[in-house]
Design an enzyme around this catalytic site. Structure first.
Site, PDB file in Angstrom:
ATOM      1  N   ASP A 309       0.796  -0.977   0.052  1.00  0.00           N
ATOM      2  CA  ASP A 309      -0.030   0.292   0.276  1.00  0.00           C
ATOM      3  C   ASP A 309       0.804   1.403   0.638  1.00  0.00           C
ATOM      4  O   ASP A 309       1.934   0.933   0.465  1.00  0.00           O
ATOM      5  CB  ASP A 309      -0.984  -0.221   1.126  1.00  0.00           C
ATOM      6  CG  ASP A 309      -2.226  -1.139   1.476  1.00  0.00           C
ATOM      7  OD1 ASP A 309      -2.511  -0.979  -0.315  1.00  0.00           O
ATOM      8  OD2 ASP A 309      -2.507  -1.206   2.123  1.00  0.00           O
ATOM      9  N   THR A 377     -16.391  19.299   4.674  1.00  0.00           N
ATOM     10  CA  THR A 377     -17.359  18.846   4.854  1.00  0.00           C
ATOM     11  C   THR A 377     -17.419  17.727   3.527  1.00  0.00           C
ATOM     12  O   THR A 377     -16.560  18.155   1.951  1.00  0.00           O
ATOM     13  CB  THR A 377     -18.941  18.895   4.278  1.00  0.00           C
ATOM     14  OG1 THR A 377     -19.827  19.640   3.663  1.00  0.00           O
ATOM     15  CG2 THR A 377     -19.314  19.631   5.817  1.00  0.00           C
ATOM     16  N   ALA A 378     -18.211  16.121   3.460  1.00  0.00           N
ATOM     17  CA  ALA A 378     -17.696  15.797   1.896  1.00  0.00           C
ATOM     18  C   ALA A 378     -18.638  15.868   0.810  1.00  0.00           C
ATOM     19  O   ALA A 378     -18.136  16.299  -0.234  1.00  0.00           O
ATOM     20  CB  ALA A 378     -18.803  14.436   2.675  1.00  0.00           C
ATOM     21  N   SER A 383     -12.461  23.857   2.648  1.00  0.00           N
ATOM     22  CA  SER A 383     -12.898  24.313   3.882  1.00  0.00           C
ATOM     23  C   SER A 383     -12.686  25.373   3.279  1.00  0.00           C
ATOM     24  O   SER A 383     -12.112  25.691   2.432  1.00  0.00           O
ATOM     25  CB  SER A 383     -11.270  23.422   4.912  1.00  0.00           C
ATOM     26  OG  SER A 383     -10.178  23.560   4.261  1.00  0.00           O
ATOM     27  N   ASP A 515      -4.847  -4.031   6.456  1.00  0.00           N
ATOM     28  CA  ASP A 515      -5.792  -4.435   7.485  1.00  0.00           C
ATOM     29  C   ASP A 515      -6.924  -4.643   8.075  1.00  0.00           C
ATOM     30  O   ASP A 515      -7.356  -4.492   9.178  1.00  0.00           O
ATOM     31  CB  ASP A 515      -4.710  -3.139   8.182  1.00  0.00           C
ATOM     32  CG  ASP A 515      -4.975  -1.991   8.305  1.00  0.00           C
ATOM     33  OD1 ASP A 515      -5.404  -1.528   6.659  1.00  0.00           O
ATOM     34  OD2 ASP A 515      -4.210  -0.561   8.206  1.00  0.00           O
TER      35      ASP A 515
END
Lengths: 679, 561
Positions: A309, A377-378, A383, A515
């Site tokens: 990764d 925010t998504a 921002s 993981d």
């Protein structure tokens, strides 16, 4: 990282030696010996030699004295092999005892209803079945493995990982798994038990390091077959020999034939084989990796492709601001100031890095009234800050900011955005009110020295593939900077799985680490799947190795351990077989000199007498096992290099060395034996 | 001596010159790209009911059935030759044990002869019985090698080819044309080819001499080309009518190694990596040259005990034909034992002790120096598997060959073959001594007698067929035991290697990386040679010490037996 590494025991620490000596005798149990064909054959011959020597003693035969010594040294050969195994096991046991000490909890609070923490019964840990719910509270040692279903707590996992900094374990997400034997420091957790009694992670670790339930690995089985068949070949050689000798008018004492047989069969590798295996597992445990099977460790040595990764492994994972690229007509300072103000309240690593860069370049300091922070925010994917003077500063992904402004970017700005993206960075567009000011270039920082590690892997013949969710352009740039061989961009769990299948279809062995629960299919599909200990139970179940440090670069170490394990076996096998040449030159002239005095020409070492020659060979054969125990336990030294150069080097050391060493060793022993008047 | 070396070098150069194009051709034949006799091929195959590609088990079963049928047929011909045509000399049928031994011998490509050909065999037995098996046993060997090459090269395949197709192709396209060409050349050089029994000649001294004749050239051609070795005459290619002069000698020596050497290169092509074939070719060449050098040195040095009655400068000429000289005899002795040919042009019994040792050792190593037609290559591949296994471990990877993992299953099968030589040679010879049968059959006392015994069992187990002479093998005991040794030496290798091929065929080859060591480089060749020598030497050094080595040191010391 603060580690309280368990005090490493020296190779021959008395704490290990004494019990190992006792174990060496206990292991004379024929049921245990039968697991190892070569040593079993040696033990049988030792019994035969003892009977012969006793008979000679009772009848006053001529070969009593030498026969007795041969019998004793044959027993030593078996004992030394047992001893080697016992030392390896002893080191494991010492580690296991340390683990076992942490398993102190005797009972668990089993909840009757997982929703109700008030109502529980105390149950013996050994009776708690998977699927039951238990409650643990601050100060408890967690009694068994489980998945957090409710609550969040800090847990000290030092007992398992040696890492003393506490970690957070909470329900949901990728940090929901807890391990029996760790200690909960604060708060409480409700756990769903995931392990059967006696099969917890800690139990597995203990049995692993003790080598108790060690199954032979595939390559070990193959080697065993080869050694057994060589033993059989030499059985034919030795059993047919008295007939050929009788033709030549000479009779060979059976005790000499027994000695010849044992020196010829590969006792060196046979005696050290299981010690090598146990020590290999031990080295892995020392690296804080738990293998679910020996097969996985061996497979690690065979890996052709390593999937890593990007985030956290290859890069630090935090994008850092690296430059301000102003739009036409805007000064860099203006842009930097706007970026600075908008990021002051942004506590993400990215935000902090923007503040740092701007402050470093232009010396801004925090204003008295920072304004109102507009969080990310998504939906907006931006921002920013609304300043007291009414100005609105926004920063975010280029397309999001443009959509917010309601008009397209100028060609110059567009070019700047693309330039940053192409070089592997992430462009953030900054706007004041409705005017775009420019671009902040964020860069993913590649870990230092990772490039060298990949080069090392390449020398070992292992291809590294970087897995990232980034777009192909960004991925390519980071891949080039990190020096990986290939990359998979815009990766999803499905594409990861596809990639693994495609590589495997080409006959390659694939290793990866992961993981999250969504990594589980890929972890299960990979030939070597390393699950992070901090990961979800699903991931830990799917992987065949578990890294207690949750360090993805650990894969490289695992590969080395796997390779070293195989190399140790191969090198000592070669050594063992090459030894036979010298042993022939010691024993054959001794056996045949009575029939053909001219054959004394084969006595290249000039050994004093036939008796001392045979005794020296058998003594050498026994002592060489002891001499090689350190190599078996530590493993043959391994540096990453191409297969050709490794082969050439090991051939020289263990092949040629195996040819020459016994000539010197046997001669030296012969001098001692003759000097002491033993024959 | 200088001339000798030029001759040997010329032999080597010509062998390579023949092997290279032959390798291309053999690969083409077994990949079905040679079709000039396609109608005949189709006819034969449809008659045999041959169809699809077979799994290794079916392939092996076809081979076993075919060889068993051939064995039964040949046994019948030999045992009842007095009732069959073409028996101008009126020879009687063979005893059951001699017929059995001979039938096994020719079916296993050994051509061990417990009999004297011209005084035992009718023309029908020689032509319909022996010569037929000379072709078919060689073709069987090639079929095995072709199937093994296919299996090694295949990718997730279940099958390794069709035995009947391979058998037919090998016979039609390789053995028949080659044998016809060589037979014609030999006839031109003076080798007889007739159905007449014998002629009576008056010698210069006025005595009457019976000279045996027969279809010699045709049998000699295939005996060499198919590494069979069974001669028409008892003394084999030392007989002036089997091998009249130095040219015929040279041609026959080339014929011995041509197909085995060509097949090694064909193997490289068939597995898609010519370097693999070349590496094996080089390893074999090194062994061949070393064996030649050692034997030549021993024969050149001669026998000090013979100094009283022979010119020491001539070397050891005892048992050799003057028309071939030392080099022609030594080169032959080395090639015939390196390959599992077994024809002789000099008496191996009369080689110096160390020369005899080299001949014996060549066979004991498994006849892998080009070796028998087809099976020499597969024998070498078994050593390759062991070498790859050791080397693989030493570089820290599960061993692989041609990208395929060599695992416990393959090692188990290969390990079985390690037992063949020790059982066939050491155990069987020891049984012969223990039962008193060895003592009864051996002509000489002392270490040389032991060499005679061990050579016989070595020759049989190695499917070589050459005789050391001085050993009366035609007894029920030895005929049966040697027969068993030949079967063991043939099928004890063929079945495991076919099983390995079947197992490897199913695997996926991985492409090579820096982590896989190359099996075509010099390091690998050295390791391969070391494995071969150590496995061979470690097994046979004791008995060689009591036989030829003891004889040598005694000879130097002037001791007689």
């Amino acid at each position: 990282m603060s580690k309280h590494a368990p005090a490493e025991l020296g190779l021959f620490a008395p704490a290990i030696l004494r019990p190992a000596l006792i174990q060496a005798f206990r292991k004379l149990d024929p049921r245990g010996l039968a697991r190892n064909p070569v040593i079993f054959a040696t033990a049988l011959v030792s019994v035969l030699a003892t009977v012969l020597a006793v008979r000679e003693g009772l009848t006053g035969g001529p070969t009593f004295r030498i026969g007795l010594q041969i019998a004793v040294w044959l027993w030593f050969t078996v004992l030394f092999a047992n001893f080697a195994e016992a030392v390896a096991e002893g080191r494991g046991k010492a580690r296991a005892d340390a683990f076992r000490a942490t398993r102190s909890t005797a009972s668990a609070r089993v909840l009757i209803d997982p929703e109700n923490r008030e109502l529980f019964e105390l149950k013996d840990v050994d009776l708690v079945e998977p699927g039951e719910f238990i409650l643990v509270e601050a100060g408890d040692v967690i009694p068994t493995d489980g998945e957090v279903v409710e609550g969040a707590a800090s847990v000290n996992e030092a007992a398992i990982t040696g890492e003393s900094a506490p970690v957070i374990r909470e329900s949901g997400g990728d940090r929901s798994s807890v391990t029996g034997g760790t200690t909960i420091l604060s708060d409480w957790l409700v756990l769903r038990v995931t392990a059967r009694p006696g099969e917890t992670f800690l139990d597995r670790m203990i049995s692993l390091v003790e080598g108790a339930k060690r199954a032979k690995t595939p390559n070990e089985v193959a080697l065993d077959v080869l050694l057994a068949s060589l033993t059989l070949v030499f059985l034919f050689v030795v059993v047919s020999l008295p007939f050929f000798a009788s033709w030549s008018g000479t009779s060979l004492p059976v005790i000499y034939l027994a000695a010849l047989f044992v020196t010829l069969i590969p006792t060196t590798i046979g005696g050290l084989l299981s010690a090598i295996g146990i020590a290999g597992m031990d080295r892995l445990v020392k690296a804080n990796v738990i293998a679910k099977s020996g097969r996985a460790v061996e497979a690690a040595g065979d890996i052709d492709v390593l999937l890593l990764d990007k985030t956290g492994t290859i890069t630090f994972g935090n994008r850092m601001a690296s430059a301000f690229l102003p739009a036409p007509g805007v000064s860099e300072r203006d842009l930097a100031e706007a970026a600075f103000l908008s990021s002051l309240a942004d506590e993400t690593a990215e935000g902090r890095s923007v503040v740092d860069l701007a402050a470093r370049q232009f010396g801004f300091s925090r204003p008295a009234q920072p304004g109102t922070f507009v969080p990310f925010t998504a939906q907006t994917r931006m921002s920013g800050v609304d300043l007291p003077d009414g100005q609105a500063i926004r920063k975010g992904a280029a397309d999001a900011v443009m959509r917010h402004l309601g008009h397209g970017a100028s060609p110059e700005l567009d070019a700047a955005v693309r330039k940053v993206a192409n070089s592997g960075g992430t462009p953030l567009l900054v706007a004041r009110n409705d005017r775009p000011l420019g671009v902040i270039a964020l860069k993913d920082v590649v870990k230092p020295h990772i490039r060298e590690r990949f080069a090392e892997l390449r020398r070992m013949g292992i291809r590294t593939v970087m897995i990232t969710g980034d777009n192909p352009l960004t991925a390519a740039a980071i891949a080039a900077e990190a020096g990986v061989d290939d990359f998979l961009a815009e990766a999803t769990p499905e594409r990861k799985l596809e990639l693994i299948r495609a590589e495997q279809a080409e006959g390659r062995l694939v290793a990866m680490c992961g993981d999250g629960s969504n990594d589980a299919p890929a972890l299960a599909q990979a030939d070597v799947g390393v699950a992070m200990n901090a990961g979800t139970p699903a991931a830990k179940e799917a992987g065949n190795l578990i890294d207690l440090d949750s360090d993805p670069t650990k894969l490289i170490e695992i590969v080395m351990v796997g390779k070293q394990l195989l190399i140790s076996r191969g090198a000592l096998t070669t050594f063992s077989i090459a030894n036979d040449v010298a042993k022939y030159f010691a024993i054959l002239p001794a056996l045949f000199i009575a029939a053909y005095p001219g054959l004394s020409g084969l006595n290249l070492m000039g050994l004093a007498s036939p008796q001392s020659a045979i005794l020296s060979a058998i003594v050498f054969n026994a002592l060489v096992i002891v001499a090689l125990i350190p190599i078996a336990l530590r493993g043959v030294s391994y540096r990453p290099a191409s297969a050709s150069s490794l082969l050439a080097r090991n051939l020289l050391v263990y092949g040629l060395g195996g040819l020459v060493a016994p000539f010197i060793g046997i001669k030296a022993i012969d001098i001692v034996i003759t000097g002491l008047g033993l024959v | 001596m200088y001339d000798d070396l030029i001759q040997a070098a010329l032999y080597g150069a010509l062998l390579v010159a023949i092997a290279v194009p032959l390798g291309v051709y053999i690969a083409a034949v077994f990949t079905g790209r040679v079709t000039f006799l396609a109608p005949v091929e189709r006819l034969l195959l449809s008659a045999a009911g041959a169809g699809q590609d077979q799994r290794w088990g079916t392939y092996a079963a076809s081979l076993l059935a075919f060889n068993a049928g051939g064995l039964a047929l040949l046994f019948g011909i030999l045992a009842f030759q007095h009732r069959l045509p073409l028996n101008p000399m009126g020879f009687d049928g063979l005893s059951w044990h001699l017929a059995l031994n001979t039938a096994i011998s020719f079916v296993t490509n050994t051509n061990w002869q417990s009999y004297g050909g011209e005084t035992t065999m009718s023309h029908f037995s020689q032509m319909a019985g022996l010569t037929t098996q000379n072709f078919l046993s060689a073709a069987s060997g090639m079929a095995v090698a072709a199937a093994v090459a296919r299996g090694f090269a295949a990718r997730q395949a279940r099958t390794i080819g069709n035995f009947w197709a391979d058998l037919t192709r090998g016979t039609l396209y390789i053995l028949l044309p080659g044998a016809i060409a060589i037979a014609l050349v030999l006839v031109a050089l003076g080798v007889p080819q007739t159905l007449q029994g014998a002629v009576t000649a008056s010698t210069v001294e006025g005595a009457q001499q019976t000279i045996s004749l027969g279809p010699v050239a045709s049998q000699v051609a295939i005996k060499q080309l198919g590494t069979n070795g069974g001669g028409f005459f008892n003394v084999n290619s030392a007989h002036p009518l089997e091998n009249p002069n130095a040219i015929s000698n040279f041609i026959q020596m080339l014929a011995i190694l041509a197909i085995p050497a060509g097949f090694v290169l064909a193997y490289g092509r068939m597995v898609g990596d010519r370097r693999q074939g070349r590496a094996l070719f080089a390893a074999m060449a090194i062994l061949l040259v070393s064996a030649f050098a050692a034997t030549y040195a021993a024969e050149r040095a001669g026998n000090p005990l013979a100094a009283a009655f022979a010119d020491p400068a001539a070397g050891n000429m005892e048992g050799k034909e003057v028309r071939f000289g030392i080099v022609g005899s030594v080169l032959w002795a080395v090639t015939t034992t390196a390959a599992s040919n077994g024809s002789v042009n000099a008496m191996h019994d009369s080689l110096t002790p160390l020369g005899g040792l080299m001949a014996m050792l060549n066979i004991q190593l498994g006849e892998i120096v080009y070796g028998g037609v087809g099976v020499g290559l597969t024998g070498m591949l078994l050593f390759v598997i062991f070498t790859v296994f050791l080397a693989g471990l030493m570089v820290g990877r599960t061993p692989e060959y041609l990208g395929k993992k060599i695992e416990a299953k393959e090692i188990k099968l290969a390990a079985l073959t390690l037992l063949v030589m020790p059982v066939g040679i050491l155990a069987f010879a020891a049984i012969a001594i223990a039962t008193g049968n060895a003592q009864a059959s051996v002509q000489d006392a002392g270490p040389h007698g032991l060499s005679e015994l061990v050579y016989a069992y070595t020759s049989a187990t190695g499917n070589n067929g050459s005789a050391f002479a001085g050993f009366s093998a035609n007894t029920p005991f030895h005929n049966v035991m040697l027969g068993l040794a030949m079967l063991l030496g043939r099928f004890g290798y063929i079945l495991p290697i076919l099983a390995i091929a079947g197992s490897l065929a199913a695997k996926t080859p991985a492409s090579a990386t820096a982590g896989t060591f190359p099996t075509h480089g010099p390091v690998f060749v050295v390791l391969l040679l070391a494995t071969i020598l150590i496995v061979g030497a470690l097994t046979f050094l004791p008995v060689l010490a009591l036989g030829p080595i003891a004889e040598h040191v005694s000879m130097i010391a002037g001791q007689r037996f």
